[in-house]
Design a protein around this motif. Structure first.
Motif, PDB file in Angstrom:
ATOM      1  N   VAL A 125      -6.092  36.899 -16.080  1.00  0.00           N
ATOM      2  CA  VAL A 125      -7.507  36.824 -15.730  1.00  0.00           C
ATOM      3  C   VAL A 125      -8.302  36.919 -17.026  1.00  0.00           C
ATOM      4  O   VAL A 125      -8.416  37.987 -17.626  1.00  0.00           O
ATOM      5  CB  VAL A 125      -7.906  37.969 -14.769  1.00  0.00           C
ATOM      6  N   ASN A 126      -8.810  35.772 -17.461  1.00  0.00           N
ATOM      7  CA  ASN A 126      -9.606  35.730 -18.688  1.00  0.00           C
ATOM      8  C   ASN A 126     -10.553  34.543 -18.630  1.00  0.00           C
ATOM      9  O   ASN A 126     -10.559  33.776 -17.671  1.00  0.00           O
ATOM     10  CB  ASN A 126      -8.701  35.687 -19.928  1.00  0.00           C
ATOM     11  N   VAL A 127     -11.318  34.385 -19.667  1.00  0.00           N
ATOM     12  CA  VAL A 127     -12.319  33.323 -19.692  1.00  0.00           C
ATOM     13  C   VAL A 127     -11.661  31.942 -19.711  1.00  0.00           C
ATOM     14  O   VAL A 127     -12.224  30.970 -19.185  1.00  0.00           O
ATOM     15  CB  VAL A 127     -13.302  33.532 -20.866  1.00  0.00           C
ATOM     16  N   TYR A 128     -10.469  31.820 -20.259  1.00  0.00           N
ATOM     17  CA  TYR A 128      -9.790  30.523 -20.296  1.00  0.00           C
ATOM     18  C   TYR A 128      -9.320  30.101 -18.903  1.00  0.00           C
ATOM     19  O   TYR A 128      -9.464  28.934 -18.523  1.00  0.00           O
ATOM     20  CB  TYR A 128      -8.608  30.550 -21.263  1.00  0.00           C
ATOM     21  N   THR A 129      -8.755  31.026 -18.150  1.00  0.00           N
ATOM     22  CA  THR A 129      -8.343  30.685 -16.789  1.00  0.00           C
ATOM     23  C   THR A 129      -9.574  30.382 -15.929  1.00  0.00           C
ATOM     24  O   THR A 129      -9.541  29.477 -15.097  1.00  0.00           O
ATOM     25  CB  THR A 129      -7.505  31.802 -16.143  1.00  0.00           C
ATOM     26  N   PHE A 130     -10.648  31.112 -16.160  1.00  0.00           N
ATOM     27  CA  PHE A 130     -11.907  30.857 -15.450  1.00  0.00           C
ATOM     28  C   PHE A 130     -12.418  29.460 -15.782  1.00  0.00           C
ATOM     29  O   PHE A 130     -12.826  28.703 -14.898  1.00  0.00           O
ATOM     30  CB  PHE A 130     -12.936  31.925 -15.821  1.00  0.00           C
ATOM     31  N   LEU A 131     -12.364  29.087 -17.062  1.00  0.00           N
ATOM     32  CA  LEU A 131     -12.796  27.761 -17.486  1.00  0.00           C
ATOM     33  C   LEU A 131     -11.931  26.679 -16.852  1.00  0.00           C
ATOM     34  O   LEU A 131     -12.453  25.680 -16.334  1.00  0.00           O
ATOM     35  CB  LEU A 131     -12.732  27.651 -19.017  1.00  0.00           C
ATOM     36  N   CYS A 132     -10.624  26.874 -16.864  1.00  0.00           N
ATOM     37  CA  CYS A 132      -9.713  25.873 -16.290  1.00  0.00           C
ATOM     38  C   CYS A 132      -9.970  25.660 -14.807  1.00  0.00           C
ATOM     39  O   CYS A 132     -10.084  24.518 -14.340  1.00  0.00           O
ATOM     40  CB  CYS A 132      -8.260  26.291 -16.510  1.00  0.00           C
ATOM     41  N   ILE A 133     -10.074  26.729 -14.064  1.00  0.00           N
ATOM     42  CA  ILE A 133     -10.265  26.616 -12.620  1.00  0.00           C
ATOM     43  C   ILE A 133     -11.638  26.024 -12.295  1.00  0.00           C
ATOM     44  O   ILE A 133     -11.761  25.159 -11.425  1.00  0.00           O
ATOM     45  CB  ILE A 133     -10.057  27.981 -11.942  1.00  0.00           C
ATOM     46  N   SER A 134     -12.666  26.461 -13.011  1.00  0.00           N
ATOM     47  CA  SER A 134     -14.017  25.955 -12.753  1.00  0.00           C
ATOM     48  C   SER A 134     -14.134  24.468 -13.059  1.00  0.00           C
ATOM     49  O   SER A 134     -14.702  23.709 -12.269  1.00  0.00           O
ATOM     50  CB  SER A 134     -15.043  26.724 -13.590  1.00  0.00           C
ATOM     51  N   THR A 135     -13.606  24.053 -14.202  1.00  0.00           N
ATOM     52  CA  THR A 135     -13.729  22.641 -14.570  1.00  0.00           C
ATOM     53  C   THR A 135     -12.880  21.752 -13.670  1.00  0.00           C
ATOM     54  O   THR A 135     -13.271  20.627 -13.373  1.00  0.00           O
ATOM     55  CB  THR A 135     -13.358  22.410 -16.044  1.00  0.00           C
ATOM     56  N   LEU A 136     -11.750  22.246 -13.229  1.00  0.00           N
ATOM     57  CA  LEU A 136     -10.925  21.470 -12.305  1.00  0.00           C
ATOM     58  C   LEU A 136     -11.645  21.309 -10.965  1.00  0.00           C
ATOM     59  O   LEU A 136     -11.616  20.233 -10.353  1.00  0.00           O
ATOM     60  CB  LEU A 136      -9.570  22.149 -12.118  1.00  0.00           C
ATOM     61  N   ALA A 137     -12.315  22.357 -10.522  1.00  0.00           N
ATOM     62  CA  ALA A 137     -13.083  22.273  -9.277  1.00  0.00           C
ATOM     63  C   ALA A 137     -14.246  21.290  -9.422  1.00  0.00           C
ATOM     64  O   ALA A 137     -14.542  20.531  -8.492  1.00  0.00           O
ATOM     65  CB  ALA A 137     -13.610  23.652  -8.890  1.00  0.00           C
ATOM     66  N   ILE A 138     -14.888  21.285 -10.591  1.00  0.00           N
ATOM     67  CA  ILE A 138     -15.984  20.336 -10.832  1.00  0.00           C
ATOM     68  C   ILE A 138     -15.456  18.910 -10.797  1.00  0.00           C
ATOM     69  O   ILE A 138     -16.068  18.009 -10.240  1.00  0.00           O
ATOM     70  CB  ILE A 138     -16.669  20.640 -12.175  1.00  0.00           C
ATOM     71  N   CYS A 139     -14.291  18.700 -11.383  1.00  0.00           N
ATOM     72  CA  CYS A 139     -13.712  17.373 -11.443  1.00  0.00           C
ATOM     73  C   CYS A 139     -13.458  16.797 -10.060  1.00  0.00           C
ATOM     74  O   CYS A 139     -13.645  15.597  -9.823  1.00  0.00           O
ATOM     75  CB  CYS A 139     -12.405  17.424 -12.242  1.00  0.00           C
ATOM     76  N   PHE A 140     -13.085  17.626  -9.121  1.00  0.00           N
ATOM     77  CA  PHE A 140     -12.763  17.152  -7.784  1.00  0.00           C
ATOM     78  C   PHE A 140     -13.911  17.327  -6.783  1.00  0.00           C
ATOM     79  O   PHE A 140     -13.709  17.196  -5.578  1.00  0.00           O
ATOM     80  CB  PHE A 140     -11.496  17.829  -7.273  1.00  0.00           C
ATOM     81  N   THR A 141     -15.102  17.619  -7.287  1.00  0.00           N
ATOM     82  CA  THR A 141     -16.267  17.703  -6.422  1.00  0.00           C
ATOM     83  C   THR A 141     -16.734  16.294  -6.068  1.00  0.00           C
ATOM     84  O   THR A 141     -16.869  15.444  -6.936  1.00  0.00           O
ATOM     85  CB  THR A 141     -17.422  18.466  -7.127  1.00  0.00           C
ATOM     86  N   LYS A 142     -16.958  16.070  -4.798  1.00  0.00           N
ATOM     87  CA  LYS A 142     -17.430  14.762  -4.344  1.00  0.00           C
ATOM     88  C   LYS A 142     -18.810  14.905  -3.755  1.00  0.00           C
ATOM     89  O   LYS A 142     -19.124  15.889  -3.106  1.00  0.00           O
ATOM     90  CB  LYS A 142     -16.485  14.184  -3.305  1.00  0.00           C
ATOM     91  N   LYS A 143     -19.619  13.900  -4.003  1.00  0.00           N
ATOM     92  CA  LYS A 143     -20.975  13.903  -3.455  1.00  0.00           C
ATOM     93  C   LYS A 143     -20.903  13.703  -1.942  1.00  0.00           C
ATOM     94  O   LYS A 143     -20.138  12.895  -1.450  1.00  0.00           O
ATOM     95  CB  LYS A 143     -21.794  12.801  -4.084  1.00  0.00           C
ATOM     96  N   LYS A 144     -21.701  14.458  -1.225  1.00  0.00           N
ATOM     97  CA  LYS A 144     -21.714  14.350   0.245  1.00  0.00           C
ATOM     98  C   LYS A 144     -22.436  13.109   0.690  1.00  0.00           C
ATOM     99  O   LYS A 144     -23.290  12.589   0.106  1.00  0.00           O
ATOM    100  CB  LYS A 144     -22.371  15.578   0.850  1.00  0.00           C
TER     101      LYS A 144
END
Length: 144
Positions: A125-144
């Motif tokens: 649990v650190n800023v790098y894992t937070f960055l990885c998970i957040s950016t991956l979630a952004i990448c797979f965000t689709k517009k409604k």
């Protein structure tokens, strides 16, 4: 409450939980006999980060962006994901080196400990894992 303000509150809480995990993780140069107080924050951290990501995705979905802009957002988030993964890998290698090896090596400070212990909370649990998970979630965000 507006979407942005909720996302910012969850972002601040995420950073605070990451900070607490760091504070309660024992440095490899110190001998600890007080148990793993960092566990108090290691398990809530992913939950708090999940709510931040949930609200961030809602904010992104509410924006009226062109398809080309979405493409650049996805490319940028993948780039940040790759950078975060590389930094996490280097951080873990440095931490293992600082501890004198893995839990299977007798010379290691964490010999016979499980991988998650008072010295290694920040490996998970650190800023790098937070960055990885957040950016991956952004990448797979689709517009409604």
């Amino acid at each position: 409450m507006k979407l942005w303000s909720k996302a910012m509150i969850w972002f601040a809480l995420s950073l605070f939980v990451l900070y607490l995990v760091d504070v309660f993780t024992v440095s490899p140069t110190v001998t600890s006999g007080n148990g793993n107080l960092g566990l108090l924050f290691v398990f809530p951290a992913p939950i708090v980060c999940f709510f931040f990501i949930k609200h961030l995705r809602k904010v992104l979905q509410s924006l009226d962006l062109q398809p080309k802009t979405w493409l650049w957002i996805r490319v940028g988030s993948l780039l940040f994901f790759a950078i975060g993964c590389l930094l996490e890998y280097q951080y873990v290698l440095h931490m293992i080196h600082s501890l004198g090896g893995t839990p299977k090596e007798e010379a290691s400070r964490i010999y016979r400990y499980p991988w998650l212990n008072q010295y290694t909370n920040t490996m998970f649990v650190n800023v790098y894992t937070f960055l990885c998970i957040s950016t991956l979630a952004i990448c797979f965000t689709k517009k409604k």
